[in-house]
Design a protein around this motif. Structure first.
Motif, short mmCIF file in Angstrom:
data_model
loop_
_atom_site.label_atom_id
_atom_site.label_comp_id
_atom_site.label_asym_id
_atom_site.label_seq_id
_atom_site.Cartn_x
_atom_site.Cartn_y
_atom_site.Cartn_z
N ASN A 353 4.30 74.40 1.33
CA ASN A 353 4.09 73.11 1.98
C ASN A 353 2.59 72.89 2.08
O ASN A 353 1.88 73.64 2.76
N SER A 355 0.95 70.41 3.40
CA SER A 355 0.49 69.63 4.55
C SER A 355 -0.06 70.56 5.62
O SER A 355 0.65 71.47 6.07
N SER A 358 -0.17 69.69 11.98
CA SER A 358 0.74 70.32 12.92
C SER A 358 1.56 69.29 13.71
O SER A 358 2.59 69.64 14.29
N TYR A 359 1.13 68.02 13.72
CA TYR A 359 1.79 67.03 14.56
C TYR A 359 2.89 66.26 13.84
O TYR A 359 3.47 65.33 14.41
N THR A 360 3.20 66.63 12.61
CA THR A 360 4.28 65.96 11.90
C THR A 360 5.12 66.98 11.15
O THR A 360 4.60 67.97 10.63
N SER A 361 6.41 66.72 11.08
CA SER A 361 7.31 67.58 10.32
C SER A 361 7.43 67.15 8.87
O SER A 361 8.13 67.80 8.09
N SER A 363 6.72 67.00 5.09
CA SER A 363 6.21 68.08 4.23
C SER A 363 5.88 67.56 2.85
O SER A 363 6.37 66.51 2.41
N SER A 375 8.91 65.13 1.71
CA SER A 375 10.04 64.90 2.62
C SER A 375 9.50 64.24 3.88
O SER A 375 8.47 64.66 4.42
N GLU A 377 9.29 62.47 7.80
CA GLU A 377 9.62 62.66 9.22
C GLU A 377 10.12 61.34 9.76
O GLU A 377 9.51 60.28 9.53
#
Length: 506
Positions: A353, A355, A358-361, A363, A375, A377
């Motif tokens: 990954n 990215s 840290s503040y977003t899921s 990827s 992908s 969020e």
């Protein structure tokens, strides 16, 4: 017709265009009558039943070129001086000829002028060449997006578009061009005089470029999304011969993935990164910004690209079970975040990954062929699904366009047109909602209060209309922070449901 005109409408306020004291309801007695006499709709897991017919919101209206004083209820801030300008289709037939698609109607300009707590409304049809030609013949003589004019002695929508650009050769294929439009006109007779091509992006599939409505921008980059809503150029070019409308050449092809193109604004050079995601369709970007070597782009996304088919006027004007079926079959739009890492090392391991955020899921994973699979969020919780999703996103553009931000505003869609206003907190993924049964609000426009440093320090303006002939349409003012109503300005004039607008201060 109206969507081509809108770029011209806002051109003086944008440098770039695409090749596109709270007053609660119970404190105002007049509001009470709005709440009791309207049919209630029942929503169960996104399936709506008993939707009220909104056909009167999608019919031809008379223009009101002379100013009409609105009846103001509640409180309009004294500092709110300027004009809310809006545009949308307002005429759907000439003589016995009728348009087929919502996008075909003739452009009607609306102005709500606010000065020292008073509001005046006026509207006028744009005197375009198409409007004049159709009016002179009292029939539709120029083809539009979903309506074929036979015979068509003038250029149709596709020919007018292609007249600005050279048709590509067989080897070259089609390319997307992003152009910069000057903020001031030089030649009043030319709507795109002095445009500058910033970049040209080759279509992935020759002869079948993607349909697009808008694109994203950060301070340094342009993000163009090539989605699997395809335009078959052969079908479009032969539409008149085949007796088909331009829209017949557009198809949803979910076997193709969505691709993100990133262009450096200063040089116009396409970055080498090849970013892909699962197939989706987007019409409106919410915002985009840069952080830690990445571009972050937030979009309103749909997983089914057949929306354009849904907006045939015969569908929108249905009633009863037929209307419910159309609504429940339509794709819903939800806010999503994608991360596009800019500096991708050739040595980055497959499956990593890329990215660093840290503040977003969201990827961005490197694949074996060197592509990057993105992908998203979700920027919402389940409560937004109960609101029918969201569209027509707006933010505090003057200060937060291209920057990290906290809030955006839009319309909820528990109907085929917007039936609520929603404030979305993209950090905490919470909502604030304004709704009044039987009324349908337009795209919310944020207006900052003088001297504010807060992202939501200001008001939201929205034109709210109703199919109920016994009620008045009105301009609504909400406190942007708590999303409570400040006031409204009623106008006894029929208005169609529109699309986009902007506020011009004075």
């Amino acid at each position: 017709m109206f969507f081509r005109v809108f770029l011209h409408f806002i051109r003086s306020h944008s440098a770039t265009a695409v090749d596109f004291l709270p007053v609660m309801v119970h404190r105002l007695p007049v509001f009470k009558r709005y709440m009791g006499n309207t049919p209630q709709k029942k929503a169960v897991f996104g399936q709506c039943r008993g939707l009220p017919c909104v056909a009167p919101l999608l019919t031809t209206v008379e223009e009101a070129p002379r100013g009409i004083s609105a009846r103001v209820w509640g409180h309009f801030p004294k500092w709110l001086n300027g004009s809310l300008l809006r545009i949308g289709p307002g005429k759907f037939e000439f003589g016995k000829d009728k348009y087929n698609h919502w996008f075909d109607g003739m452009a009607l300009l609306h102005q709500f002028r606010m000065a020292k707590g008073t509001v005046t409304y006026r509207s006028k049809f744009l005197q375009s060449d198409t409007y004049k030609a159709n009016s002179a013949k009292n029939r539709i003589v120029i083809s539009e997006f979903g309506t074929l004019a036979l015979p068509d002695p003038c250029k149709n929508v596709f020919e007018r578009f292609m007249s600005r650009f050279e048709l590509p050769g067989k080897a070259a294929g089609f390319s997307y061009k992003v152009i910069r439009v000057p903020p001031e006109k030089v030649d009043l007779g030319e709507t795109i005089h002095g445009v500058q091509v910033i970049c040209s992006i080759a279509s992935t599939e020759k002869g079948k470029p993607s349909y697009y409505h808008s694109f994203g921008m950060t301070r340094n980059y342009i993000i163009f999304i090539e989605q699997p809503l395809k335009m078959n150029l052969w079908k479009i070019a032969t539409s008149k011969i085949r007796g088909k409308a331009f829209s017949d050449g557009i198809s949803w092809e979910p076997q193709c993935n969505t691709r993100f193109h990133v262009v450096e604004k200063r040089t116009g050079q396409l970055l080498p990164g090849r970013y892909y995601s699962k197939p989706f369709v987007t019409f409106h970007q919410i915002n985009a910004f840069e952080d830690q070597g990445c571009v972050i782009i937030d979009l309103c996304c749909q997983d089914n690209g057949r929306t354009l088919e849904v907006y045939q006027l015969q569908n929108l004007r249905k009633a009863g079970e037929g209307l419910d079926q159309v609504h429940n079959s339509a794709a819903k739009s939800f806010p999503r975040r994608f991360v596009l890492p800019l500096n991708v090392s050739l040595n980055a391991p497959e499956g990593d990954n890329l990215s660093p955020l840290s503040y977003t899921s969201a990827s961005a994973v490197k694949q074996a062929d060197g592509t990057i699979w993105c992908s998203h969020e979700n920027l919402h919780q389940e409560d937004l699904e109960k609101e029918g999703g969201i569209e027509f996103p707006q933010i505090y553009y003057d200060r937060f366009s291209g920057k990290k931000y906290h809030f955006f505003y839009g319309c909820g869609f528990r109907h085929l047109v917007g039936d609520s206003l929603i404030k979305v907190d993209v950090v905490n993924k919470t909502l604030k909602v304004w709704r009044e049964d039987g009324f349908y609000p337009s795209e919310p426009v944020f207006v900052p209060a003088p001297g504010t440093n807060e992202e939501d320090g200001g008001v939201i303006l929205s034109v709210v209309i109703t199919p109920n002939q016994n009620e008045s349409n009105f301009l609504l003012v909400l406190d942007a922070k708590n999303f409570e109503e400040l006031g409204r300005a009623e106008v006894p004039v029929q208005m169609p449901y529109g699309f986009h607008g902007t506020f011009i201060p004075i």
